[in-house]
Design a protein around this motif. Sequence first.
Motif, mmCIF file in Angstrom:
data_model
loop_
_atom_site.group_PDB
_atom_site.id
_atom_site.type_symbol
_atom_site.label_atom_id
_atom_site.label_comp_id
_atom_site.label_asym_id
_atom_site.label_seq_id
_atom_site.Cartn_x
_atom_site.Cartn_y
_atom_site.Cartn_z
ATOM 1 N N ALA A 68 6.389 -10.037 -2.347
ATOM 2 C CA ALA A 68 4.912 -9.714 -2.201
ATOM 3 C C ALA A 68 4.123 -8.557 -2.965
ATOM 4 O O ALA A 68 2.754 -9.099 -2.920
ATOM 5 N N LYS A 73 4.035 -11.600 -8.036
ATOM 6 C CA LYS A 73 2.439 -12.626 -7.996
ATOM 7 C C LYS A 73 2.121 -12.994 -9.616
ATOM 8 O O LYS A 73 2.988 -14.123 -10.235
ATOM 9 N N HIS A 100 6.594 -17.744 -1.794
ATOM 10 C CA HIS A 100 6.098 -15.991 -0.843
ATOM 11 C C HIS A 100 6.561 -15.357 -0.138
ATOM 12 O O HIS A 100 6.118 -15.978 0.813
ATOM 13 N N GLU A 101 7.081 -14.467 -0.437
ATOM 14 C CA GLU A 101 7.667 -13.429 0.676
ATOM 15 C C GLU A 101 6.541 -13.567 1.391
ATOM 16 O O GLU A 101 6.989 -13.400 3.118
ATOM 17 N N ASP A 102 5.241 -13.465 1.022
ATOM 18 C CA ASP A 102 3.760 -13.123 1.629
ATOM 19 C C ASP A 102 3.440 -14.453 2.373
ATOM 20 O O ASP A 102 2.333 -14.646 2.687
#
Lengths: 154, 154, 154, 154, 154
Positions: A68, A73, A100-102
């Motif tokens: 995240a 990124k 994506h973890e977020d």
Amino acid sequence: MKRIGIADTTFARVDMGNIAIDELKKLGTGFRIERYTVPGVKDLPVACKKLFIEKQCDIVMALGMPGAQEIDKMCAHEASTGLIQVQLIVDKHIIEVFVHEDEAKNEKELAWLAESRTREHAQNAYRLLFKPEALTKLAGTGQRQGFEDAGPVR
Amino acid sequence: MKRIGIADTTFARVDMGNIAIDELKKLGTGFRIERYTVPGVKDLPVACKKLFIEKQCDIVMALGMPGAQEIDKMCAHEASTGLIQVQLIVDKHIIEVFVHEDEAKNEKELAWLAESRTREHAQNAYRLLFKPEALTKLAGTGQRQGFEDAGPVR
Amino acid sequence: MKRIGIADTTFARVDMGNIAIDELKKLGTGFRIERYTVPGVKDLPVACKKLFIEKQCDIVMALGMPGAQEIDKMCAHEASTGLIQVQLIVDKHIIEVFVHEDEAKNEKELAWLAESRTREHAQNAYRLLFKPEALTKLAGTGQRQGFEDAGPVR
Amino acid sequence: MKRIGIADTTFARVDMGNIAIDELKKLGTGFRIERYTVPGVKDLPVACKKLFIEKQCDIVMALGMPGAQEIDKMCAHEASTGLIQVQLIVDKHIIEVFVHEDEAKNEKELAWLAESRTREHAQNAYRLLFKPEALTKLAGTGQRQGFEDAGPVR
Amino acid sequence: MKRIGIADTTFARVDMGNIAIDELKKLGTGFRIERYTVPGVKDLPVACKKLFIEKQCDIVMALGMPGAQEIDKMCAHEASTGLIQVQLIVDKHIIEVFVHEDEAKNEKELAWLAESRTREHAQNAYRLLFKPEALTKLAGTGQRQGFEDAGPVR
């Protein structure tokens, strides 16, 4: 017999490789699966190239779960750029499946999202290889993998 | 006979491929259309390369509708970078037609924008292939595709 | 006999090259090490390529410690992009081990992080070369290098 | 006889191509001009490559006027990256002349800036081709194209 | 006899090319210098390639002074990306010496920084070509060029 490559990572928090293999086996026969696990998403481009060159794969799924943070990124961006380069070298598709973890509110949703996105993209990989006309039927219909489809606009 | 490739996606919320084909057919004859639909914009570069290499296209339109999130902007950037690489490999043009979801105020405008931009760029593709001198006449006149032309400044 | 390349920098504030060599020697035998030190991370891509081409390395570890400024982040990004390109040229892995100065709270933690991440990635390099199946066993388990593993989610 | 390529766009709001040709003709003889107009800056890389490959140009000026939005900045970046790639393929210079719409306070200044920058860069293109030693005399003197020179510092 | 290329710009506000040549001559003999001046940093990648290909250089120093604006940062990034690509094509080092205008508090410091960084990197170029083992001795010691060394951490 066609070969489908599965490139995945030890960094991911869900065994996306196993899920992809499970889904592909449900979709049909007539192909063999080659799996290659690497540490992180930045190792995926060369792993995919090796699956094409050394294992004669016809398509590869590149599975990863970037973290995240801002740096994660950037790693994902570098990996994606490399994955596109590989495709242009071998003239074959790589279906990138990055979660994506977020993107998820909590760990439970993250696990769900990784599984559903992987399964839906396994279907895309299968279609590209065996039924490309099925994708043309879906052109412009706002398909999404994991979360709900956006649908068409008029 | 010339061949025009149409690469589009199931992610887009408007059937830009159909619109492009409709517009091209209005513009003239003397060409054949090859269509190839992929899941998302990051799959477009290799799709375009395959249209050039396997289908002998002379020009390709790459149609996509990136989402409004930061991650979608990055996907579009990676796709665009790949589309330029393909052009430099094959020495032929790809007309990229990307409509970002957040360019429009609402779904109705999004549908309108996708259609008008696709149609105007179909004209550009046609000109590049058959009437390049028509573009030189428009040099420096502030042409836009979809929204109103910016026009020249003095 | 296999060859493992170690590319490192004078810019780094920890002798990551020495640590990598120390760890690799603990992990096994059957390989020879080639070391190449350059000024900074942007010099690493061609250093790695030279280790592959001129020293016949089978895998390379690229060790660097980008600074904490915005410009350093960009340098690291450019270096990473180059490292992926090298891998796609030679079809061999480069394990990138970058420790960003601002990942650590203080100099002591920075030294600790650089050492532990380098050692854990030396293990990854060893596995990729000699025991790839060991990585598949760890697929999707949330491995991290340096800081604590994130672990799997369900 | 040397050939100078002029690649420009219909997107630009000033006819930079005409200005470049006018300036080049003032600078000397011994060259022929090839012009190629494309829709936007992202079409310039392959246009330049075609000017080198199909028209045997020795140098090309790539003229464009990116818009003021964030997306336009990204387009310009993608175009610039492609223009550098083309140069590395053909081992010849492309003089990129981009004028960003938001560099100028108003339309009048924008027109002035586009003209003056194009003319000054036409001089650079001419020097690179015919008088490279003239550039070495200007090394480190803070030359700017369009706005006032920054000048040297001590 | 070895050849060292010096690629510099008219955009820079300090004659970094002359400084590099002065420093190299102090460091030793056994090499010949080839200089090539271009307008700006984005012209450096192909200039360096030409120094390698047409002038048979064994290493090149790429000297530039990007401005302080956001657009200048992007230009520097594009140039750096190109410089890494050149190195991977020719398998030789380019020592990039970029001094960003906003790294210095005032013009006097800018002139000092450009000179000291150029001189220290000339030493790096010399070492890479003639004494690579000298760099390995400095591995992980936190070397900086221009400003004070960061030094090692424990």
